[in-house]
Design an enzyme around this catalytic site. Structure first.
Site, short mmCIF file in Angstrom:
data_model
loop_
_atom_site.label_atom_id
_atom_site.label_comp_id
_atom_site.label_asym_id
_atom_site.label_seq_id
_atom_site.Cartn_x
_atom_site.Cartn_y
_atom_site.Cartn_z
CB CYS A 152 0.65 3.22 5.16
SG CYS A 152 -0.22 1.92 4.93
CB CYS A 189 -12.22 -6.11 15.19
SG CYS A 189 -11.56 -4.24 15.27
CB CYS A 216 0.02 2.90 9.86
SG CYS A 216 1.48 2.11 9.12
CB CYS A 270 -16.26 -0.49 13.80
SG CYS A 270 -16.15 -1.03 11.97
CB CYS A 322 0.26 -2.42 3.25
SG CYS A 322 0.57 -3.06 4.84
CB CYS A 374 -14.20 -7.92 11.88
SG CYS A 374 -14.50 -7.09 10.31
#
Length: 391
Positions: A142, A72, A109, A65, A202, A69
């Site tokens: 989701c 993470c 999800c 990624c 959510c 963050c």
């Protein structure tokens, strides 16, 4: 305790507590903990009975990624030894989802690392959603793909997505200390886009990153204002190789107080115990079911969870039941869409004033909890591997 009686009454009326009341829940002593759980449990049972909704994560694309963050394991610069792979094919994702559905999961999800999806990514995920829906009757889907551009939420909805997840994670005041490659406002904007497209929003938080009680109350009040249908409460999993790898600030008792506060502030929404429950709640997990009405079954994105069979036994032993696809999760007034007026104070009287103005004593979030690195296990099975999933 007068505080708890007041909070129960407000929860049954869907009335927003004051900030002082929410802070007071976090400041209660361990001696009062069972009273706090019992009080919040009354609110949970009023709106959701003894049902527990099971959700199942499928990590469509893991690692690599470009965002920074701090919490993470998939972040830019992470040296955590996690699985790294590119997009699963729709059939692979559907097979992974089927394992969770077979284990009792009602919602799947679909998560992918990255800043946000390209239009080609949305096409890919849309095909995956359609495949899962065709192969698993009645399942909710989701998507959690990062920041959304205009029109992408609508395309996911057209493909059959029921919900979109994008967490606020922490308070607006401290967000810049956790992430620098996007803003708190970017996250709020994506939740608004999901709402506007007709998706069930959510959005939740991560506790245990060194935040104060005030930060926790700030983010939960912000979530109340955003008015998502479900609020996942994550407890930081301190992965070695990430900036927060040394942050061990949570005890089981603190986790329960955080869940209770969230339930009082968001009484009629799906409060979900998400990542880190095994690491931080440990043997206190069954008590948390009296506060939250939803959990993830099996493993998480990059870490292993408790065995799926153990999750089901825990629910049964605690006197709860798995919610079936024949039941609507949300109370009727929310399921009918009546609470998404943008005001974020559905059912409250007076719009959520901030109490007496007296500044309460705020307990320090840093508890000196003993690190339990033995409980942080990198996921090596399920999606992206040749091994059977944990469901």
């Amino acid at each position: 305790m007068d505080l708890l009686n007041t909070l129960v009454d407000k929860g049954l009326r869907r009335e927003l507590p004051t900030r002082d009341e929410a802070l007071a829940v976090l400041a209660t002593s361990d001696d009062d903990l069972l009273d706090v759980v019992a009080a919040a449990g009354k609110v949970r049972r009023h709106w959701f009975g003894r049902r527990v909704k099971l959700n199942y994560l499928v990590n469509l694309k893991s690692g690599l990624c470009p965002e920074d963050c701090s919490y993470c394991s998939q972040r830019l610069g992470s040296t955590a030894g996690i699985l790294k792979y590119t997009w699963l094919k729709p059939g692979q994702a559907s097979d992974a989802a089927a394992a969770g559905v077979a284990g009792g999961a009602k919602r799947v999800c679909l998560v992918a690392s990255g800043r946000g999806p390209t239009d080609r990514d949305v096409d890919r995920v849309s095909e995956t959603i359609r495949t899962i829906k065709e192969n698993n009757e009645g399942v909710e889907v989701c998507a959690c793909l990062g920041l959304l551009s205009d029109g992408q939420a609508e395309r996911l909805r057209e493909a059959g997505a029921d919900a979109y997840n994008h967490n606020l994670n922490t308070s607006e005041a401290t967000y810049g200390e956790i992430t620098t490659t996007h803003t708190y406002e970017d996250r709020v904007d994506t939740v608004h886009k999901a709402h506007a497209a007709g998706l069930s929003a959510c959005s939740g938080l991560i506790a245990g990153m060194g935040e104060t009680d005030e930060d926790l109350v700030d983010v939960v009040f912000s979530l109340r204002e955003l008015d998502p249908d479900s609020v996942p409460v994550n407890f930081l999993i301190p992965f070695e190789g990430t900036p927060l790898g040394k942050e061990w600030n949570l005890t089981p008792q603190r986790c329960l107080r955080i869940l209770a506060m969230t339930r009082f502030v968001c009484p009629d929404v799906e409060v979900r115990i998400a990542g880190g429950r095994e690491v931080h709640l440990r043997t206190m997990q069954p008590l948390a079911l009296h506060l939250a009405n939803s959990i993830f079954l099996g493993d998480y994105l990059t870490s292993e969870g408790q065995a799926g069979k153990a999750d089901l036994e825990m629910i049964a032993d605690a006197g709860f039941e798995v919610e079936g696809t024949d039941r609507v999760t949300l109370p009727e007034h929310r399921a009918a869409g009546g609470c998404h007026d943008g005001g974020g104070v559905c059912g409250s009287e007076g719009g959520g004033s901030c109490g007496s103005g007296e500044e309460p004593q705020v307990a320090d979030a840093r508890t000196g909890a003993e690190p339990r690195t033995d409980l942080v296990a990198v996921r090596r099975r399920g999606a992206g591997t040749d091994l059977a999933p944990n469901a």
